[in-house]
Design an enzyme around this catalytic site. Structure first.
Site, PDB file in Angstrom:
ATOM      1  N   ARG A 188       3.206   6.069  -4.499  1.00 49.57           N
ATOM      2  CA  ARG A 188       4.264   4.979  -4.734  1.00 49.57           C
ATOM      3  C   ARG A 188       5.385   5.705  -4.963  1.00 49.57           C
ATOM      4  O   ARG A 188       5.699   6.964  -5.779  1.00 49.57           O
ATOM      5  CB  ARG A 188       3.677   4.384  -6.104  1.00 49.57           C
ATOM      6  CG  ARG A 188       4.477   3.100  -6.566  1.00 49.57           C
ATOM      7  CD  ARG A 188       3.969   2.433  -7.534  1.00 49.57           C
ATOM      8  NE  ARG A 188       2.688   1.422  -7.050  1.00 49.57           N
ATOM      9  CZ  ARG A 188       2.263   0.323  -7.356  1.00 49.57           C
ATOM     10  NH1 ARG A 188       2.744   0.043  -8.534  1.00 49.57           N
ATOM     11  NH2 ARG A 188       1.261   0.001  -6.946  1.00 49.57           N
ATOM     12  N   LYS A 231      -3.697   8.850  -7.978  1.00 45.52           N
ATOM     13  CA  LYS A 231      -2.406   8.094  -7.489  1.00 45.52           C
ATOM     14  C   LYS A 231      -1.365   9.088  -7.727  1.00 45.52           C
ATOM     15  O   LYS A 231      -1.321   9.823  -8.601  1.00 45.52           O
ATOM     16  CB  LYS A 231      -2.425   6.914  -8.510  1.00 45.52           C
ATOM     17  CG  LYS A 231      -1.318   5.726  -7.719  1.00 45.52           C
ATOM     18  CD  LYS A 231      -2.249   5.006  -6.913  1.00 45.52           C
ATOM     19  CE  LYS A 231      -1.787   3.815  -6.156  1.00 45.52           C
ATOM     20  NZ  LYS A 231      -2.537   2.846  -5.410  1.00 45.52           N
ATOM     21  N   SER A 289      -3.273   0.032   6.238  1.00 41.90           N
ATOM     22  CA  SER A 289      -4.594  -0.782   5.755  1.00 41.90           C
ATOM     23  C   SER A 289      -4.024  -2.280   5.107  1.00 41.90           C
ATOM     24  O   SER A 289      -4.933  -2.778   4.869  1.00 41.90           O
ATOM     25  CB  SER A 289      -4.712   0.081   4.457  1.00 41.90           C
ATOM     26  OG  SER A 289      -3.770   0.462   3.668  1.00 41.90           O
ATOM     27  N   ALA A 339       3.497  -7.247   3.867  1.00 41.08           N
ATOM     28  CA  ALA A 339       2.240  -7.017   5.122  1.00 41.08           C
ATOM     29  C   ALA A 339       1.027  -7.798   4.485  1.00 41.08           C
ATOM     30  O   ALA A 339       0.349  -8.393   5.167  1.00 41.08           O
ATOM     31  CB  ALA A 339       1.913  -5.570   5.366  1.00 41.08           C
ATOM     32  N   VAL A 340       0.594  -7.693   3.294  1.00 39.61           N
ATOM     33  CA  VAL A 340      -0.794  -8.266   2.827  1.00 39.61           C
ATOM     34  C   VAL A 340      -0.620  -9.499   2.484  1.00 39.61           C
ATOM     35  O   VAL A 340      -1.338 -10.433   2.969  1.00 39.61           O
ATOM     36  CB  VAL A 340      -0.988  -7.473   1.725  1.00 39.61           C
ATOM     37  CG1 VAL A 340      -2.291  -8.016   0.890  1.00 39.61           C
ATOM     38  CG2 VAL A 340      -1.553  -5.796   1.843  1.00 39.61           C
TER      39      VAL A 340
HETATM   40  C1  HCI Z   1      -5.056   1.382  -2.912  1.00 38.21           C
HETATM   41  O1  HCI Z   1      -6.060   0.760  -2.384  1.00 38.21           O
HETATM   42  O2  HCI Z   1      -4.372   0.825  -3.737  1.00 38.21           O
HETATM   43  C2  HCI Z   1      -4.670   2.329  -2.264  1.00 38.21           C
HETATM   44  C3  HCI Z   1      -5.710   2.853  -0.861  1.00 38.21           C
HETATM   45  C4  HCI Z   1      -6.080   4.267  -0.576  1.00 38.21           C
HETATM   46  C5  HCI Z   1      -7.202   4.740  -0.568  1.00 38.21           C
HETATM   47  C6  HCI Z   1      -7.232   5.974  -0.343  1.00 38.21           C
HETATM   48  C7  HCI Z   1      -6.211   6.872  -0.213  1.00 38.21           C
HETATM   49  C8  HCI Z   1      -4.786   6.432  -0.307  1.00 38.21           C
HETATM   50  C9  HCI Z   1      -4.703   5.103  -0.560  1.00 38.21           C
END
Ligand code: HCI
Length: 348
Positions: free
Chosen positions: A40, A76, A147, A183-184
């Site tokens: 982030r 994170k 994603s 996007a989401v």
């Molecule tokens: C998320 O779901 O908040 C982040 C997804 C993710 C999963 C694995 C590595 C980086 C980000």
């Protein structure tokens, strides 16, 4: 800096005097596998806030991975920027990515990153030239791409599960309010509209609202009205911390299911929602489609269909969680945490 206690494994904090950026990596748990979770990048009021955010988000990743049945731990990264990303010149951003990559290399694979708020697949492409510990490169660079679509598919599965638990016969005809049309959020809005929802949308960017009003016939409301506008399903897809206990006491919706990480500003909010009979899909389950996409494609070798199937299964996972919560008279968050804890304990 005096750090408060934390139940995670490691916090890495580094400062770059040249750019003024701070780099925080929270490794919450490696019990199920290497920690992972996105990077982030944003402006924070203080370094303490950045550390607290990284740690909180890392803890949520541990739960997310466990709840999704993925063999990964939770972590994170937070990059506390000296100025909003849009105001940074290319050389500064490039230096920041370089330092982040160096920090990832120092962790030696105990933590793998990916995109999050303020970073994108193109940033992962750059990082990957400097460190192997990166998920989520663009399809053009050989990665699985954004994603966003899978996160949205999973959030919609959560909406469907919540709607069923609340006693409705499907999404058709329900008022679905989507907050945040990135996007989401935009994709969730499309899925809801395709399922016959009466769509209500809001975003800080009026152009995004106008585009969806045009594309889907959505009603656009003021961002300030999101907590007071009556609807059947509220889908927060902006940043976290929206629902305080006080807000939970008055939210005029039957179902709360969104993409925002750490949606509840305060754990007691879950209990307030339970008492009011608002069906709440815990964020770390509802938004796990993104993690399923990245880990499924890049660690487990799944194809796109397998990822989509596993993401749609979020609906069944949540049905089980709602059932547990009802049976034991506990919040849906507690029920989801119990399941994750059982998975984590089983891995010992
Ligand atoms: C998320 O779901 O908040 C982040 C997804 C993710 C999963 C694995 C590595 C980086 C980000």
């Amino acid at each position: 800096m005096a750090l408060p206690e934390w139940d995670g494994e490691l916090t890495s904090v580094r400062h770059d005097p040249e750019t003024g950026a701070w780099f925080v990596i929270g490794v919450h748990s490696t019990r199920l596998g290497p920690a992972s979770g996105g990077t982030r990048a944003m402006v924070y009021p203080s370094v303490d806030d950045a550390v607290a955010d990284a740690r909180r988000l890392a803890g949520a990743m541990t739960l997310k991975m466990a709840a999704a049945g993925l063999p990964m731990g939770g972590g994170k990264s937070v990059i506390a920027l000296p100025a909003p990303r849009a105001e940074l010149d290319d050389a500064t951003w490039r230096r920041i990515l370089g330092l982040h990559a160096a920090n990832l290399n120092l962790l030696g694979g105990n933590y793998t990153t990916g995109p999050d708020v303020g970073t994108c697949s193109a940033d992962m492409d750059v990082l990957r030239t400097l460190t192997p510990h990166v998920f989520g490169r663009s399809a053009a660079a050989g990665g699985p791409g954004s994603s966003g679509p899978m996160t949205a598919l999973g959030v919609f599965a959560a909406v469907e599960a919540g709607v069923a638990e609340a006693g409705f016969d499907g999404v058709d005809g329900l008022r679905v309010l989507v907050q945040g049309l990135g996007a989401v959020g935009a994709d969730v809005a499309r899925l809801a509209a395709a399922a016959g929802a009466k769509l209500i949308v809001t975003d800080v960017d009026p152009a995004r609202c106008a585009a969806l009003a045009e594309e889907l016939g959505a009603e656009v409301i003021d961002t300030g009205a999101v907590l007071t506008r009556e609807c059947d399903v509220l889908v927060p897809c902006a940043t976290g911390g929206l629902v305080t206990a006080e807000v939970a006491g008055t939210l005029p919706c039957a179902v709360l299911a969104g993409a925002a990480n750490n949606l509840l500003a305060d754990p007691y909010a879950a209990e307030v929602l339970r008492r009011r009979g608002v069906v709440h899909a815990p964020d770390f389950v509802a938004n796990s489609g993104g993690a399923i996409h990245l880990v499924g494609r890049e660690v487990l070798g799944w194809d796109a269909d397998a990822v989509a199937d596993r993401t749609r299964a979020i609906r069944d996972t949540l049905a089980g969680i709602f059932d547990d919560a009802r049976t034991h008279g506990i919040t849906t968050v507690a029920a989801a945490e119990r399941r994750a804890a059982a998975t984590l304990e089983g891995a010992l």
